[in-house]
Design a protein around this motif. Structure first.
Motif, PDB file in Angstrom:
ATOM      1  N   SER A   1      32.835  16.702 -21.689  1.00  0.00           N
ATOM      2  CA  SER A   1      33.608  15.487 -21.572  1.00  0.00           C
ATOM      3  C   SER A   1      34.573  15.387 -22.740  1.00  0.00           C
ATOM      4  CB  SER A   1      32.685  14.265 -21.539  1.00  0.00           C
ATOM      5  OG  SER A   1      33.437  13.061 -21.408  1.00  0.00           O
ATOM      6  N   GLY A   2      35.543  14.510 -22.611  1.00  0.00           N
ATOM      7  CA  GLY A   2      36.524  14.293 -23.662  1.00  0.00           C
ATOM      8  C   GLY A   2      37.829  13.786 -23.075  1.00  0.00           C
ATOM      9  N   LEU A   3      38.680  13.253 -23.944  1.00  0.00           N
ATOM     10  CA  LEU A   3      39.974  12.764 -23.508  1.00  0.00           C
ATOM     11  C   LEU A   3      40.903  13.934 -23.208  1.00  0.00           C
ATOM     12  CD1 LEU A   3      40.442   9.988 -26.237  1.00  0.00           C
ATOM     13  CD2 LEU A   3      39.464   9.726 -23.936  1.00  0.00           C
ATOM     14  N   ILE A   4      41.985  13.662 -22.485  1.00  0.00           N
ATOM     15  CA  ILE A   4      43.002  14.686 -22.249  1.00  0.00           C
ATOM     16  C   ILE A   4      43.530  15.162 -23.600  1.00  0.00           C
ATOM     17  CG2 ILE A   4      45.299  15.126 -21.306  1.00  0.00           C
ATOM     18  CD1 ILE A   4      44.647  13.142 -19.087  1.00  0.00           C
ATOM     19  N   GLY A   5      43.560  16.463 -23.799  1.00  0.00           N
ATOM     20  CA  GLY A   5      44.014  17.012 -25.067  1.00  0.00           C
ATOM     21  C   GLY A   5      42.908  17.231 -26.074  1.00  0.00           C
ATOM     22  N   LEU A 166      25.643  26.420 -15.269  1.00  0.00           N
ATOM     23  CA  LEU A 166      26.940  25.817 -14.981  1.00  0.00           C
ATOM     24  C   LEU A 166      27.444  25.041 -16.190  1.00  0.00           C
ATOM     25  CD1 LEU A 166      26.226  24.282 -11.440  1.00  0.00           C
ATOM     26  CD2 LEU A 166      26.700  26.653 -12.046  1.00  0.00           C
ATOM     27  N   VAL A 167      28.706  25.238 -16.514  1.00  0.00           N
ATOM     28  CA  VAL A 167      29.388  24.430 -17.523  1.00  0.00           C
ATOM     29  C   VAL A 167      30.543  23.748 -16.809  1.00  0.00           C
ATOM     30  CG1 VAL A 167      30.587  24.389 -19.738  1.00  0.00           C
ATOM     31  CG2 VAL A 167      28.776  26.082 -19.336  1.00  0.00           C
ATOM     32  N   VAL A 168      30.531  22.421 -16.793  1.00  0.00           N
ATOM     33  CA  VAL A 168      31.487  21.652 -15.999  1.00  0.00           C
ATOM     34  C   VAL A 168      32.345  20.786 -16.918  1.00  0.00           C
ATOM     35  CG1 VAL A 168      31.781  19.915 -14.186  1.00  0.00           C
ATOM     36  CG2 VAL A 168      29.903  21.577 -14.042  1.00  0.00           C
ATOM     37  N   VAL A 169      33.654  20.917 -16.800  1.00  0.00           N
ATOM     38  CA  VAL A 169      34.600  20.017 -17.457  1.00  0.00           C
ATOM     39  C   VAL A 169      35.118  19.042 -16.403  1.00  0.00           C
ATOM     40  CG1 VAL A 169      36.978  19.889 -18.304  1.00  0.00           C
ATOM     41  CG2 VAL A 169      35.366  21.471 -19.364  1.00  0.00           C
ATOM     42  N   SER A 170      35.102  17.757 -16.735  1.00  0.00           N
ATOM     43  CA  SER A 170      35.623  16.757 -15.804  1.00  0.00           C
ATOM     44  C   SER A 170      36.141  15.560 -16.586  1.00  0.00           C
ATOM     45  CB  SER A 170      34.535  16.295 -14.828  1.00  0.00           C
ATOM     46  OG  SER A 170      35.030  15.265 -13.978  1.00  0.00           O
ATOM     47  N   SER A 171      37.237  14.968 -16.091  1.00  0.00           N
ATOM     48  CA  SER A 171      37.771  13.744 -16.683  1.00  0.00           C
ATOM     49  C   SER A 171      37.094  12.510 -16.104  1.00  0.00           C
ATOM     50  CB  SER A 171      39.284  13.674 -16.454  1.00  0.00           C
ATOM     51  OG  SER A 171      39.587  13.803 -15.074  1.00  0.00           O
ATOM     52  N   ASP A 172      36.198  12.698 -15.143  1.00  0.00           N
ATOM     53  CA  ASP A 172      35.489  11.599 -14.483  1.00  0.00           C
ATOM     54  C   ASP A 172      34.088  11.473 -15.086  1.00  0.00           C
ATOM     55  OD1 ASP A 172      34.171   9.835 -12.802  1.00  0.00           O
ATOM     56  OD2 ASP A 172      35.039  10.658 -10.968  1.00  0.00           O
ATOM     57  N   LEU A 173      33.885  10.474 -15.941  1.00  0.00           N
ATOM     58  CA  LEU A 173      32.587  10.297 -16.593  1.00  0.00           C
ATOM     59  C   LEU A 173      31.475  10.057 -15.581  1.00  0.00           C
ATOM     60  CD1 LEU A 173      33.128   8.128 -19.801  1.00  0.00           C
ATOM     61  CD2 LEU A 173      32.429  10.515 -19.647  1.00  0.00           C
ATOM     62  N   ARG A 174      31.765   9.318 -14.529  1.00  0.00           N
ATOM     63  CA  ARG A 174      30.729   9.037 -13.521  1.00  0.00           C
ATOM     64  C   ARG A 174      30.271  10.324 -12.860  1.00  0.00           C
ATOM     65  NH1 ARG A 174      34.095   4.768 -10.165  1.00  0.00           N
ATOM     66  NH2 ARG A 174      35.586   6.442 -10.611  1.00  0.00           N
ATOM     67  N   GLU A 175      31.207  11.236 -12.650  1.00  0.00           N
ATOM     68  CA  GLU A 175      30.869  12.527 -12.062  1.00  0.00           C
ATOM     69  C   GLU A 175      29.932  13.299 -12.984  1.00  0.00           C
ATOM     70  OE1 GLU A 175      33.649  15.092  -9.645  1.00  0.00           O
ATOM     71  OE2 GLU A 175      33.884  16.036 -11.612  1.00  0.00           O
ATOM     72  N   LEU A 176      30.269  13.371 -14.255  1.00  0.00           N
ATOM     73  CA  LEU A 176      29.428  14.094 -15.203  1.00  0.00           C
ATOM     74  C   LEU A 176      28.044  13.461 -15.307  1.00  0.00           C
ATOM     75  CD1 LEU A 176      31.995  14.808 -18.064  1.00  0.00           C
ATOM     76  CD2 LEU A 176      31.118  16.421 -16.368  1.00  0.00           C
ATOM     77  N   MET A 177      27.984  12.130 -15.329  1.00  0.00           N
ATOM     78  CA  MET A 177      26.700  11.436 -15.440  1.00  0.00           C
ATOM     79  C   MET A 177      25.838  11.669 -14.206  1.00  0.00           C
ATOM     80  SD  MET A 177      28.174   7.938 -17.222  1.00  0.00           S
ATOM     81  CE  MET A 177      26.611   7.088 -17.402  1.00  0.00           C
TER      82      MET A 177
END
Length: 223
Positions: A1-5, A166-177
């Motif tokens: 997780s993290g902000l854009i950039g 699996l290592v997943v990057v996503s800008s959607d916190l709900r998805e990661l949770m």
């Protein structure tokens, strides 16, 4: 997780060998063994695959068939004296289309004609056929409708049951949770915190995402 950039995509590219790292190491296995990942070819040979954020620009040949796209990454097993065995290619395509429930007319259909979710399944199927043990997903459900998202979530869960990492990057916190066992948060190019399932909250994840920038801004203000 993290902000854009924050460095999320850059981290995956470094692990995959697509970019050169200034330092650090990648360890895999039990006991951990250091991998030499100087290029994507090195990574694939050692069982590490990247499902890129830009599947249309980097992951697929849109005007080519489903079978041709699934064959990419598996050509040594399909070719004889440098010529692709079409029967083997078709058998591979049917195997993955059935296993991943890709909705299509047939394996000769151009992959660019498929929905976003089915295109993503084709990219994943390419690496499953090669039996990659570590799958790096960058925004796996971007540009996919809600129904197809849950198909992808179910597929990710099935992959973990099969022993894949699996290592997943996503800008959607709900998805990661929803899908993760643990969440690492990058901020200003650094990993600032890691949360285990049932120990995270959305507020805590957001606070960590901003932490690195606040520290950086404070240092700049005093310099």
């Amino acid at each position: 997780s993290g902000l854009i950039g924050s460095g999320r995509t850059e981290l995956l590219r470094l692990i995959y060998g697509a970019d050169r790292a200034d330092g650090g190491q990648v360890l895999l296995g039990d006991p951990p063994q250091r991998l030499s990942l100087r290029s994507p070819a090195d990574s694939v040979r050692q069982g590490v695959a990247l499902i890129t954020e830009d599947r249309k620009g980097e992951g697929l040949l849109l005007d080519q068939s489903i079978s041709a796209n699934l064959a990419l990454g598996n050509l040594p097993a399909l070719a004889r004296h440098g010529v692709i065995d079409r029967r083997r290619e078709e058998a591979l395509a049917r195997r993955q289309v059935e296993a991943l429930r890709v909705r299509c007319a047939d394996t000769a259909q151009a992959v660019g004609e498929l929905s976003g979710g089915n295109q993503q399944k084709v990219v994943i199927g390419r690496w499953l056929e090669r039996d990659c043990q570590v799958l790096l997903f960058d925004e796996p459900t971007r540009g996919i409708d809600v129904g197809a998202k849950f198909d992808i979530y179910a597929l990710l869960a099935e992959l973990t049951r099969r022993g894949k990492a699996l290592v997943v990057v996503s800008s959607d916190l709900r998805e990661l949770m929803l899908i993760c066992d643990r969440i690492g948060v990058l901020s200003a190019g650094r990993m600032v915190d890691t949360f285990e399932r049932d120990a995270w909250t959305q507020d805590a994840l957001l606070a960590a995402a901003f932490a690195g920038y606040k520290k950086r801004d404070a240092l700049l203000a005093t310099s």
